[in-house]
Scaffold this motif. Structure first.
Motif: not given
Length: 290
Positions: A205, A216, A220-221, A224, A226, A236, A245-247
């Motif tokens: 992502v 960000t 977003i984390p 999602m 995370l 990560v 999920i690789w943010y």
């Protein structure tokens, strides 16, 4: 004497907001593409209104470190730089194709080549892919991975989504990732439901934002899944609903973005010599990819 000015939003509240701008300016300064490189901001010093007065050169290339064409690139920056005769029609853009307009700065008399934003340049596609390489540590990332390009999305500026879709389409055409999807914070399809949009187990992502900030690092984390609280951090990759999920965080912090700034200036007529290849090599080393 040709000079470069990189202009960005900046922030009174987030001291890290201007860090990518200064980093990219340093990279370009080190490869000697311009005799002088300056930075200017809307919300920090040096202010947009004053930045041209700090520039000695009579020919200035101004590159906006913004993602899309809109209020700031079309109104605020030209007004604050006092660009005589500016009209958005000078770009002749459809929301993605702003290139450059040559104007005079009313109070300094300098010739200003006002460039389109970095976010709509085709070279930004390479930065998004490099960002995926950086976060996974895999210079050949793609096979077995999906990619989500995330934007803010807003009904107030339809061009906001155009840049996201443009780069998602270009990466999809590369046919290196298993799946590619554009997602948004404030419109459908939403990043909140990231795992609903992919069958591939590993999903990178990448937010198409210039700097890491509230959206960000926090929104977003959490959106999602995370983490329940961004202050506790997250892994990560992070396991979410059967996916990894690789943010990656904001694409604008990727060192290769300096290349896009140079590309914009070169497209406007700047003589950058072999600096483009030098920046690409410098930034690849900086990310640990030999």
């Amino acid at each position: 004497m040709q000079s470069l000015v990189i202009v960005a939003h900046g922030s009174h509240l987030n001291p890290d907001s201007s860090a990518p701008t200064h980093d990219h300016a340093d990279t370009i300064r080190e490869v000697g593409a311009f005799e002088e490189v300056r930075t200017g901001f809307w919300k920090e010093e040096p202010h947009l209104r004053e930045v041209l007065r700090t520039v000695e050169g009579e020919e200035v290339y101004v590159v906006p470190l913004f993602i899309s064409e809109g209020y700031f690139t079309e109104q605020v920056i030209p007004r604050e730089l006092r660009l005589s005769g500016w009209d958005v029609d000078r770009w002749g853009s459809d929301g993605l194709s702003a290139d450059q307009a040559t104007l005079a700065a009313a109070d300094t008399g300098q010739t200003v080549h006002y460039c389109g934003p970095v976010g709509t340049h085709e070279a930004m596609t390479d930065v998004l892919v490099r960002r995926a390489e950086t976060v996974t540590g895999d210079p050949d990332v793609g096979e077995g991975f999906a990619l989500a390009v995330v934007g803010h999305g807003t009904e107030r500026n339809e061009n906001s989504a155009k840049a996201i879709e443009y780069h998602a389409d270009r990466i999809r055409d590369l046919d290196c990732f298993e799946e590619v999807q554009a997602l948004y914070m404030d419109e459908e399809p939403e990043v909140d439901d990231v795992t609903d949009h992919f069958e591939t187990e590993d999903v990178v992502v990448v937010p198409l934002f210039i700097a890491d900030g509230f959206h960000t690092q926090e929104d977003i984390p959490e959106d999602m899944g995370l983490t329940d609280d961004y202050r506790t951090g997250y892994s990560v990759p992070a396991e979410v609903d059967g996916h990894r999920i690789w943010y990656a965080g904001a694409v604008g912090t990727e060192p290769l973005l300096a290349d896009v700034v140079l590309e914009r200036a070169a497209d406007a007529g700047a003589d950058v010599g072999d600096s483009l290849s030098a920046v690409r090599e410098t930034t690849r080393v900086a990310t640990g990819d030999d």
